[in-house]
Design an enzyme around this catalytic site. Structure first.
Site, short mmCIF file in Angstrom:
data_model
loop_
_atom_site.label_atom_id
_atom_site.label_comp_id
_atom_site.label_asym_id
_atom_site.label_seq_id
_atom_site.Cartn_x
_atom_site.Cartn_y
_atom_site.Cartn_z
N ASP A 86 -13.20 31.61 20.20
CA ASP A 86 -12.93 30.73 20.09
C ASP A 86 -14.21 29.20 19.60
OD1 ASP A 86 -10.61 28.58 19.37
OD2 ASP A 86 -11.58 27.26 21.35
N THR A 108 -11.75 24.95 14.66
CA THR A 108 -13.13 24.43 15.17
C THR A 108 -14.54 25.59 14.81
OG1 THR A 108 -12.64 26.12 17.11
CG2 THR A 108 -12.02 23.91 17.61
N THR A 109 -14.32 26.51 14.02
CA THR A 109 -15.43 27.68 14.16
C THR A 109 -15.33 26.65 12.62
OG1 THR A 109 -14.30 28.65 15.16
CG2 THR A 109 -16.23 29.74 13.78
N ASP A 158 -4.17 27.45 20.28
CA ASP A 158 -4.86 27.17 19.31
C ASP A 158 -3.70 27.50 18.26
OD1 ASP A 158 -7.29 27.54 19.64
OD2 ASP A 158 -7.95 28.46 18.12
P1 ADP Z 1 -11.17 28.45 13.18
O1 ADP Z 1 -11.76 28.20 14.96
O2 ADP Z 1 -12.03 26.98 12.41
O3 ADP Z 1 -9.66 28.64 13.10
P2 ADP Z 1 -10.56 31.48 12.54
O4 ADP Z 1 -11.61 32.58 13.52
O5 ADP Z 1 -9.94 30.67 13.44
O6 ADP Z 1 -11.49 29.62 12.92
O7 ADP Z 1 -11.02 31.52 11.45
C1 ADP Z 1 -9.91 30.88 9.92
C2 ADP Z 1 -9.92 31.38 8.63
O8 ADP Z 1 -9.91 32.10 8.67
C3 ADP Z 1 -9.61 30.49 7.80
O9 ADP Z 1 -10.41 29.50 6.65
C4 ADP Z 1 -8.19 31.19 7.51
O10 ADP Z 1 -7.52 30.61 6.60
C5 ADP Z 1 -8.78 32.02 7.32
N1 ADP Z 1 -8.06 33.56 7.43
C6 ADP Z 1 -7.09 33.69 8.92
N2 ADP Z 1 -6.64 34.89 8.70
C7 ADP Z 1 -7.04 35.36 7.64
C8 ADP Z 1 -6.36 36.57 6.72
N3 ADP Z 1 -5.69 37.00 7.09
N4 ADP Z 1 -7.06 36.43 4.81
C9 ADP Z 1 -8.00 35.97 4.51
N5 ADP Z 1 -8.35 34.24 5.32
C10 ADP Z 1 -8.12 34.50 6.94
MG MG Z 2 -7.69 29.16 14.17
#
Ligand code: ADP
Ligand code: MG
Length: 549
Positions: free
Chosen positions: A65, A98-99, A396
Site C-alpha cells: 500500500d 495512492t500509488t 482500499d
Molecule cells: P494504487 O495505490 O494506485 O491503487 P495499485 O497497486 O492498487 O495502486 O494498482 C492500481 C493500478 O493497477 C490501476 O491502474 C489499475 O487499473 C491496475 N490494475 C489493477 N488490476 C489490474 C489487472 N488485473 N490488470 C491490469 N491492470 C490492473
Molecule cells: Mg489500489
C-alpha cells in the site's frame, strides 16, 4: 554568510542552516520528489511487489500500500513530505489510488525538470500543467460510465481490481473479502435527498490475529473489543434492550481534598451505607428503563456492578466514544448523559449481544441488529502483519466502492484511461501552442507512466507496450485497451472487467498536479536544521541523479 558594502561579513541565517536558491533548489526538489515516487513505483498493480519496513523499535510492516509505505518510512525531507501528503490526501478523499497519484506526481516533476533544462520558465510549466489537469478531468467525465448501488456484478469487479494488487490470499479468499465489503457498503448506504451517501466511519474494521483470513466475518452490528465487567452478569442476552450511557456509575470524588470527620464506627457504617444506597439508586434507574444491556463510556463501581449483575443486566464499561457512536447508529439507541433522563424510549435493539472468546481474549458481539446503519468486518489472519494487510486491503476496497457508489461513475483501468487521456491531451496541446504546449505534452507523458509501470511489473517491454497501446487507441474500438498483466499482452479492459471508480482517477490527477505545482513554485529552500533539511535528497542520492527512464 553575506557581505556588506564595507566588506564585513555578517550572518543572516543561524549556524548550521543551509540554503538553496533558484535553479539549484528546483533541481534538488525535483530529484527528491522523483526519488520518493520511485520507491513506491514497483508496488503498482496486481504484479507489483511488496515492501518490508522495519521501524526503529523493530516493528515489522509488510505491505503493498503506497500510503502506508510512505508513512512508515518517516521521511524527513520537506519535499518528500509533500509527496507523502499526496498519498495521505488520496487515501482520505477516496481510499484508493495512492500509488498511482504518487508516481504520477514523480513523473510530472521529472518532466518539468526536462522543460526547465530547455529554458521553459516554471510559471509556464505550472500553467500548462493546470490546463492539462482541467482537460484531463473533463475527458475522464466523458469517458465514464454510470453505475448504481444495485449493480453488484460491476461493483464486485471494481472491488476485485482494488484488492487485486494486495497480497492477502488466493483469488477465492480475495473474492470472499470483496463480498463482505460490498455487503457492508450496501448495508450502511443511506439515501440523503435522493443521493446515496456512505459514511465509511460506520464500517468498523476490527481485527484479531489467529485463525485464517477465510474466518474473517461480517457482523450485522458492532464488535466491541472489551469484556463484560462482572463475572456474575449474563454472557448472552437475546432481544437486547440496549442503553448507552455517558455517565459514571461511581460516586464522584470531590476535586479538592475534602476531609470527612468520622468519630465512631457507626458513623463509618452510615457513611458506607449512604454510598451504597446512591449506587443502588443509580442501578435502579437503569432497571426501571427496562434495559438489559448497558454500554458505559465511563467507569462502574464494584458495588454498582454487583447490583447490575443481580438484576441480570449485562454491562460493559469504559467503551470508547467512537464505539458508542457506532452502537447508537447500529441499534438506534440514544446516548444518555444523565440517569434521570433515561427511559425506555432511549433504548436500542439488537437480536443478540454475546461475549465470546476470540484469540484468547473476550470480545462483545452486538449483532443481528435491525437494518443497522453501522456494521463491522471482523478480520482474522494467522499473523499480525497479515491481519494488518487484510485491514489495509479492505480499507482500499471500501474506499473504492464507496467512491463509486456515491459518484455513480466508473472508468476502465489497466492504464487504458491514461493512454486515452494522453492522446487527447496531445491534440489539445497543439491547439494551445506556445510554451504551455510543451507542458501539456509533458503532462500527457506523465499520465502514461501508469501503463508503462504496469507493463514493467508484468515483465513486458514498457516502451513497446505503450507504442502498441497508442496505435490501438487510434482505432474505433481501441479506447478501452490497456495492459493485461496476466497474459502479458494489451487487452480490452472493459471486456476483462478491469474497471475503477472515476473519483479515484480524478482525485489522483488533482493531488499529483497540485503537489508538482507547489514543488515547482519553490525557488528558495532555507533550512535552519543542520541535517535532513534542504541539503539533498534522502538516501544520499546526488541532485539530478536517479532520473533515468
Ligand atoms: P494504487 O495505490 O494506485 O491503487 P495499485 O497497486 O492498487 O495502486 O494498482 C492500481 C493500478 O493497477 C490501476 O491502474 C489499475 O487499473 C491496475 N490494475 C489493477 N488490476 C489490474 C489487472 N488485473 N490488470 C491490469 N491492470 C490492473
Ligand atoms: Mg489500489
Amino acid at each position: 554568510m553575506a557581505e556588506n558594502q564595507l566588506g564585513q561579513q555578517y550572518m543572516i541565517l543561524p549556524e548550521g542552516a543551509s540554503r538553496l536558491i533558484g535553479k539549484e533548489a528546483q533541481r534538488t526538489n525535483i530529484a527528491v520528489g522523483y526519488a520518493v515516487a520511485s520507491i513506491v513505483r514497483t508496488t503498482l498493480g496486481p504484479k507489483g511487489m511488496d515492501k518490508m519496513l522495519v521501524s526503529e523499535l523493530g516493528d515489522l510492516v509488510i505491505t503493498n500500500d503506497g500510503a502506508t509505505i510512505l508513512e512508515e518510512m518517516n521521511v524527513e525531507h520537506p519535499i518528500a513530505k509533500i509527496l507523502v501528503d499526496v498519498a495521505k490526501t488520496q487515501d482520505k478523499e477516496v481510499g484508493d489510488g495512492t500509488t498511482s497519484a504518487v508516481i504520477m506526481a514523480g513523473d510530472l516533476l521529472r518532466n518539468a525538470g526536462q522543460l526547465l533544462d530547455q529554458g521553459v520558465p516554471p510559471a509556464a510549466i505550472i500553467k500548462g500543467y493546470e490546463m492539462a489537469q482541467e482537460r484531463s478531468k473533463s475527458f475522464l467525465k466523458e469517458a465514464a460510465n454510470s453505475i448504481s448501488i444495485n449493480d453488484e456484478k460491476k461493483l464486485l469487479e471494481i472491488a476485485s481490481v482494488s484488492i487485486g494488487s494486495k497480497n492477502v490470499g488466493s483469488d477465492q479468499t480475495k473474492k470472499y473479502l470483496t463480498t463482505l465489503a460490498l455487503k457492508a457498503i450496501q448495508q450502511v448506504a443511506e439515501n440523503v435527498n435522493g443521493k446515496v451517501v456512505i459514511d465509511k466511519d460506520f464500517i468498523k474494521l476490527e481485527k484479531k490475529e489467529g485463525g485464517a483470513v477465510e474466518n474473517t466475518e461480517f457482523i450485522n452490528g458492532v464488535l466491541i473489543d472489551k469484556e463484560i465487567s462482572h463475572p456474575g452478569m449474563p454472557k448472552q442476552v437475546k432481544n437486547a434492550q440496549i442503553a448507552l450511557l455517558d455517565v459514571a456509575l461511581e460516586i464522584e470524588k470531590t476535586e479538592v481534598d475534602a476531609k470527612i470527620e468520622i468519630t465512631s464506627p457507626d458513623q463509618m457504617q452510615a457513611f458506607l451505607n449512604q454510598e451504597e444506597k446512591m449506587l443502588k439508586d443509580m442501578v435502579q434507574k437503569i432497571v426501571a428503563s427496562k434495559a438489559n444491556v448497558v454500554f458505559i463510556q465511563k467507569g462502574i463501581d464494584d458495588v454498582a456492578q454487583h447490583y447490575l449483575a443481580k438484576a441480570g443486566i449485562m454491562a460493559v464499561r469504559r467503551v470508547k466514544k467512537s464505539d458508542i457512536e457506532k452502537l447508537a447508529k447500529a441499534t438506534s439507541a440514544r446516548l444518555v448523559t444523565s440517569l434521570d433522563d433515561l427511559s425506555q424510549k432511549d433504548l436500542g435493539f439488537a437480536g443478540q449481544v454475546e461475549e465470546r472468546k476470540v484469540g484468547g481474549e473476550q470480545m462483545v458481539f452486538v449483532e443481528k441488529c435491525k437494518d443497522p446503519k453501522s456494521v463491522t468486518i471482523f478480520v482474522r489472519a494467522g499473523t499480525k502483519q497479515a491481519a494488518d494487510e487484510v485491514e489495509r486491503a479492505l480499507t482500499d476496497v471500501i474506499g473504492s466502492l464507496s467512491s463509486t457508489v456515491e459518484d455513480g461513475k466508473y472508468v476502465t483501468g489497466g492504464g487504458s484511461t491514461e493512454v486515452e487521456m494522453a492522446m487527447k491531451l496531445r491534440d489539445y496541446a497543439t491547439d494551445v501552442g506556445g510554451r504551455e504546449q510543451l507542458a501539456i505534452s509533458a503532462f500527457a507523458d506523465a499520465l502514461e507512466v501508469i501503463p508503462k509501470t504496469l507493463a514493467e511489473s508484468a515483465g513486458m517491454d514498457p516502451i513497446d507496450t505503450l507504442v502498441q497501446l497508442r496505435s490501438k487507441h487510434k482505432t474505433r474500438d481501441g479506447k478501452t485497451y490497456g495492459v493485461d498483466v496476466f497474459k502479458n499482452v494489451i487487452g480490452d479492459m472493459d471486456r476483462l472487467g478491469i474497471i475503477e471508480p472515476l473519483k479515484v482517477k480524478s482525485q489522483a490527477i488533482s493531488s499529483a498536479t497540485e503537489a508538482a505545482a507547489s514543488i515547482l513554485r519553490i525557488d528558495d529552500m532555507i533550512s535552519s536544521k543542520g541535517k535532513g533539511g534542504a541539503g539533498g535528497p534522502p538516501g544520499g542520492m546526488p541532485p539530478g541523479g536517479g532520473m533515468e527512464d
